[in-house]
Write a protein that holds these residues in place. Sequence first.
Motif, short mmCIF file in Angstrom:
data_model
loop_
_atom_site.label_atom_id
_atom_site.label_comp_id
_atom_site.label_asym_id
_atom_site.label_seq_id
_atom_site.Cartn_x
_atom_site.Cartn_y
_atom_site.Cartn_z
N GLU A 78 0.81 -1.21 0.00
CA GLU A 78 0.00 0.00 0.00
C GLU A 78 0.85 1.26 0.00
O GLU A 78 0.51 2.25 -0.66
CB GLU A 78 -0.92 0.00 1.22
CG GLU A 78 -1.88 1.17 1.27
CD GLU A 78 -2.81 1.10 2.46
OE1 GLU A 78 -3.50 2.10 2.72
OE2 GLU A 78 -2.83 0.05 3.13
N GLU A 79 1.98 1.26 0.71
CA GLU A 79 2.80 2.47 0.81
C GLU A 79 3.46 2.84 -0.53
O GLU A 79 3.93 3.96 -0.71
CB GLU A 79 3.88 2.32 1.88
CG GLU A 79 4.81 1.15 1.70
CD GLU A 79 4.35 -0.08 2.45
OE1 GLU A 79 5.21 -0.85 2.91
OE2 GLU A 79 3.12 -0.28 2.57
N TYR A 80 3.53 1.88 -1.46
CA TYR A 80 4.12 2.17 -2.77
C TYR A 80 3.10 2.12 -3.89
O TYR A 80 3.45 2.24 -5.07
CB TYR A 80 5.24 1.17 -3.08
CG TYR A 80 6.43 1.28 -2.16
CD1 TYR A 80 7.16 2.45 -2.09
CD2 TYR A 80 6.81 0.20 -1.37
CE1 TYR A 80 8.24 2.56 -1.24
CE2 TYR A 80 7.90 0.29 -0.53
CZ TYR A 80 8.60 1.46 -0.45
OH TYR A 80 9.68 1.57 0.38
N ALA A 81 1.82 1.96 -3.58
CA ALA A 81 0.79 1.77 -4.60
C ALA A 81 0.69 2.96 -5.54
O ALA A 81 0.44 2.79 -6.74
CB ALA A 81 -0.55 1.49 -3.94
N ASN A 82 0.87 4.17 -5.04
CA ASN A 82 0.73 5.37 -5.87
C ASN A 82 2.01 6.20 -5.87
O ASN A 82 1.96 7.42 -5.99
CB ASN A 82 -0.44 6.22 -5.36
CG ASN A 82 -1.75 5.45 -5.36
OD1 ASN A 82 -2.09 4.82 -6.35
ND2 ASN A 82 -2.46 5.48 -4.25
N TYR A 83 3.12 5.53 -5.76
CA TYR A 83 4.41 6.20 -5.67
C TYR A 83 5.01 6.36 -7.07
O TYR A 83 5.26 5.36 -7.77
CB TYR A 83 5.33 5.39 -4.78
CG TYR A 83 6.64 6.05 -4.43
CD1 TYR A 83 6.67 7.16 -3.58
CD2 TYR A 83 7.84 5.56 -4.93
CE1 TYR A 83 7.87 7.76 -3.24
CE2 TYR A 83 9.04 6.15 -4.60
CZ TYR A 83 9.05 7.26 -3.76
OH TYR A 83 10.23 7.85 -3.43
#
Length: 349
Positions: free
Chosen positions: A210-215
């Motif tokens: 989740e922490e990289y889903a929209n990175y």
Amino acid sequence: MTYAMADIEQDRKYSGCEHYQRKCSLLAPCCNRFYTCRFCHDENENHKLNRNDVEQVKCLKCQKVAEVQSHCVNCNEEFARYFCQICRLYDEVDKGQFHCKECGICRVGGRENFFHCGKCGLCLGVGLQNKHKCIEKVSQGNCPVCMEDLHTARVAAHVPPCGHLIHSTCFEDYIKTGGYTCPLCNQSMLSMRNVWRMLDQEVRNTQMPEEYANYRVQILCRDCHKECKVLFHVIGLKCQHCGSYNTCRTAENEETLDEVVTPQEDGGNAEDAEENEENLVAESDDSSAGRQESSSVGDDNMQLDQDGSSPNQDGGTSETVQGVCDEVTSEDSDSWQTAGESDPDGETK
């Protein structure tokens, strides 16, 4: 008649050495010793022989010592079928040898099959005329893999799409270890279309935390040399212009999107990707013809970690790249071969 023919064949048997078949030896002026060829000299002495300095040869049949020439002045024995006065080269085996004045050395493969590129400084297959990327004196350097000289090597050289040279034997060994990019500029040396498709599937099947889903990160493509911003993925970062995964992170500031974005599966700009695909196919077709034209060049007497748990600067993992490259072989190469050298030397005319 049979006896006479046997005598002729017996006369053509050459003492020579493991490097060349010939009926003479060279007098090395540096140590005043006779050696069959300069390679035999270099293997037994602590210095190297410049064959252009050789002034005398010894006939291996009658032991007569005389000035460098094609025949013995005493018994009239022909030392070898091929003789070059400039290079002091004798060779009984026909390899299509010819002396290139511009290169300053003898090469193999047949003069009619090659042309000399003045800017690159070497002989290339005729199929590459007006079709290769010229790099100033590209042969006047070392192979990026073995660090041995390219211009005077006894092994043919591959010319990948980027134009940098690499020994053909080094090239074969390099791709067997999983390497597919030029050691100098990192541009792909092989057609990687099938590998990129495999990575597309891996990206679709691998959900990011989740922490990289929209990175989003800024990347530079090593193949088309364009920059773009893409969603980060641990498998790899796909160029939105040409669809290549041969990319790296740049120093631009990264950002996190507020809304959820699904990674693009078509490589972004469809027109650029399609154009790049057509160019790769065209290069592949041309290179197949080039390999056929220069198939006689490869003569043995001369002629290219992260663990995936966190983002890394190259946008992927070493293990992943190694695995997919197992599917790539030298047959996928868009490379060409240069003309080989018959008896190279560091000095050029």
